[in-house]
Motif scaffolding. Structure first.
Motif, short mmCIF file in Angstrom:
data_model
loop_
_atom_site.label_atom_id
_atom_site.label_comp_id
_atom_site.label_asym_id
_atom_site.label_seq_id
_atom_site.Cartn_x
_atom_site.Cartn_y
_atom_site.Cartn_z
N LEU A 187 2.10 6.18 -7.91
CA LEU A 187 0.70 6.63 -7.81
C LEU A 187 -0.18 5.93 -8.84
CD1 LEU A 187 1.34 10.43 -7.16
CD2 LEU A 187 0.49 8.75 -5.51
N LYS B 156 2.75 12.81 0.89
CA LYS B 156 2.15 13.31 2.14
C LYS B 156 2.72 12.64 3.39
CE LYS B 156 -0.27 16.20 -0.13
NZ LYS B 156 0.21 17.59 -0.10
N GLN C 66 2.33 15.82 -3.99
CA GLN C 66 1.99 14.41 -4.23
C GLN C 66 2.37 13.49 -3.07
OE1 GLN C 66 4.24 14.34 -8.00
NE2 GLN C 66 2.43 13.41 -8.94
N GLN D 164 0.83 -1.22 0.00
CA GLN D 164 0.00 0.00 0.00
C GLN D 164 0.86 1.26 0.00
OE1 GLN D 164 -2.07 -1.76 3.55
NE2 GLN D 164 -3.77 -0.59 2.72
N SER D 165 2.11 1.12 0.47
CA SER D 165 3.00 2.27 0.53
C SER D 165 4.43 1.82 0.31
CB SER D 165 2.87 2.96 1.90
OG SER D 165 3.71 4.09 1.98
N GLU E 52 1.22 4.39 -2.27
CA GLU E 52 1.51 5.71 -1.70
C GLU E 52 3.02 5.89 -1.51
OE1 GLU E 52 0.68 8.04 2.51
OE2 GLU E 52 0.84 5.87 2.42
#
Length: 437
Positions: A107, A157, A155, A72-73, A112
């Protein structure tokens, strides 16, 4: 099945110098690491990071592998010398282009991006003026951080200021007063970067630091062993935890240093700056624990002791998932249940490739599962843990150990650069799919 909270994020981590390669391409400047293991003609005399995993050219393939794993990241670091070849001066557009392409690719894949601003690869030009011992480096670091916020903050965070400042401060030949000065400058730079981000137009994400922590246990119930464990805890853990989360250095360590005539300079306003600019979360890198026995020798009156009944990784680090649970509960109770991101956790073992080209790394599978279970139990205990990043996505250049240690959940054949998802990667994929163990 025991599940993780719906909001919990699973990822993997790397760092620029350890995987990118392309060391002399597209305007990238040199770091001190580029000179290591090379003779005066630049010819390698040992393992070097010139090619590493060649992620610079193979990033699209690597992002697809991340997508296959269900990450997910992705936590990665930016190479300071790709953006500013000398650490300051003119921006290198080719470096900017590489990271912009990587972020876009992530992305596009629904992953992420999370950026570490500095992960151990200081520009050579800054190293030559004293590195982090010279306060001028703080100024250049802030300019570099601002550039990253300007370029990518709309973009990205999630930001990490430094990775493992303890290593940068203490893994060198300097006397301890100078090491403490380096540590202090890193903490000042961190606080300045937090302040800068919070006041930046793109600063609507989260920012924190990444500390390498290990729970320290006394060897016996003897009060002297407790003192030894407390001192090492102060040296490794609390020396960075207390200033970043409480705004002060631990009083017991300050008096221990002063008792031995060890002092370092703190400029007016430094502690106020550190105090006032609190980060949004604490990133932790955790691999093992320490067991300490009292000794009359040395500054800390401590010597590390091995557990004869334990399993050890090929780094000679004890596998002890319980210590991750204990560490997380300690942080919850001592530091006001701050948000914790496990920014690195993983293990190096001797991998063998089977005849069909697969990697059945059962020890790493067990390590991953047991440490994720410890994390889940800590969450159940009320600890505010929001993410877990496996170290590492890829086998890579392991700093002073070169290519001799493999931490990856994806194998890299260093001759062909072929990637192979190991059993640990497949196990992680399943955990992410099922969101539980």
């Amino acid at each position: 099945m025991k599940f993780f909270p719906k909001s919990f994020i699973f990822g993997a981590a790397t760092s620029a110098y350890q995987i990118e390669g392309a060391a002399a391409l597209d305007g990238r400047g040199q770091t001190a690491w580029d000179l290591r293991n090379k003779d005066e003609f630049g010819k390698p005399t040992g393992d070097v990071g010139d090619v590493a995993c060649d992620h610079y050219h193979l990033y699209k393939e690597d992002v697809q592998l991340m997508k296959t794993l269900g990450l997910q990241s992705y936590r990665f670091s930016v190479s300071w010398t790709r953006i500013y070849p000398n650490g300051y001066g003119k921006i290198n557009p080719k470096g900017v282009e590489f990271y912009q392409n990587l972020i876009n690719e992530l992305l596009l894949a629904g992953i992420e991006p999370a950026i570490t601003i500095w992960h151990g690869d200081l520009p050579l030009a800054l190293d030559q003026i004293g590195g982090w011992q010279n306060r001028e480096t703080i100024t250049h670091y802030l300019n570099y951080a601002k550039t990253l916020f300007d370029l990518f903050g709309h973009q990205v965070k999630l930001w990490f200021t430094h990775n493992e400042p303890w290593c940068a401060a203490f893994l060198n030949e300097y006397p301890i007063n100078q090491q403490l000065e380096i540590a202090h400058h890193l903490l000042v730079a961190h606080a300045q970067a937090v302040k800068l981000y919070k006041n930046h137009p793109n600063g609507n994400g989260k920012i924190g630091i990444v500390l390498n922590l290990g729970k320290q246990y006394p060897n016996t119930f003897d009060v002297k062993d407790y003192l030894a464990a407390r001192n090492i805890d102060g040296f490794i853990n609390r020396w960075f935890l207390d200033p970043t989360l409480k705004g002060v250095y631990p009083a017991d360590m300050v008096s221990l240093y002063q008792k031995h005539d060890i002092f370092f300079s703190v400029e007016a306003g430094d502690m106020e700056l550190i105090q006032e600019n609190k980060m949004d979360f604490l990133g932790i890198n955790m691999y093992s624990r320490g067991i300490q026995a009292y000794t009359e020798e040395g500054l800390f009156n401590a010597r590390g002791v091995s557990n004869p009944n334990a399993q050890y990784t090929s780094m000679d680090w004890e596998v002890c998932p319980r210590s991750l649970y204990d560490l997380l509960v300690d942080i919850k109770e001592t530091y006001n249940n701050v948000e914790v991101i496990i920014a690195e956790n993983g293990s190096a073992f001797e991998d063998t490739v089977s005849e069909d080209g697969l990697v059945h790394d059962i020890n790493r599978v067990d390590y991953l599962k047991s440490h994720l279970e410890a994390t889940r139990q800590a969450i159940e205990e009320g600890c505010n843990i929001t993410r877990y990043y496996a170290w590492s996505l890829l086998d890579n250049f392991e700093w002073g150990l070169g290519y001799s240690k493999r931490f990856g959940i994806i194998r890299v054949d260093y001759d062909t650069l072929k990637r192979t998802i190991k059993d640990s990667g497949l196990a992680y994929q399943k955990i992410i799919q099922e969101r539980g163990l």
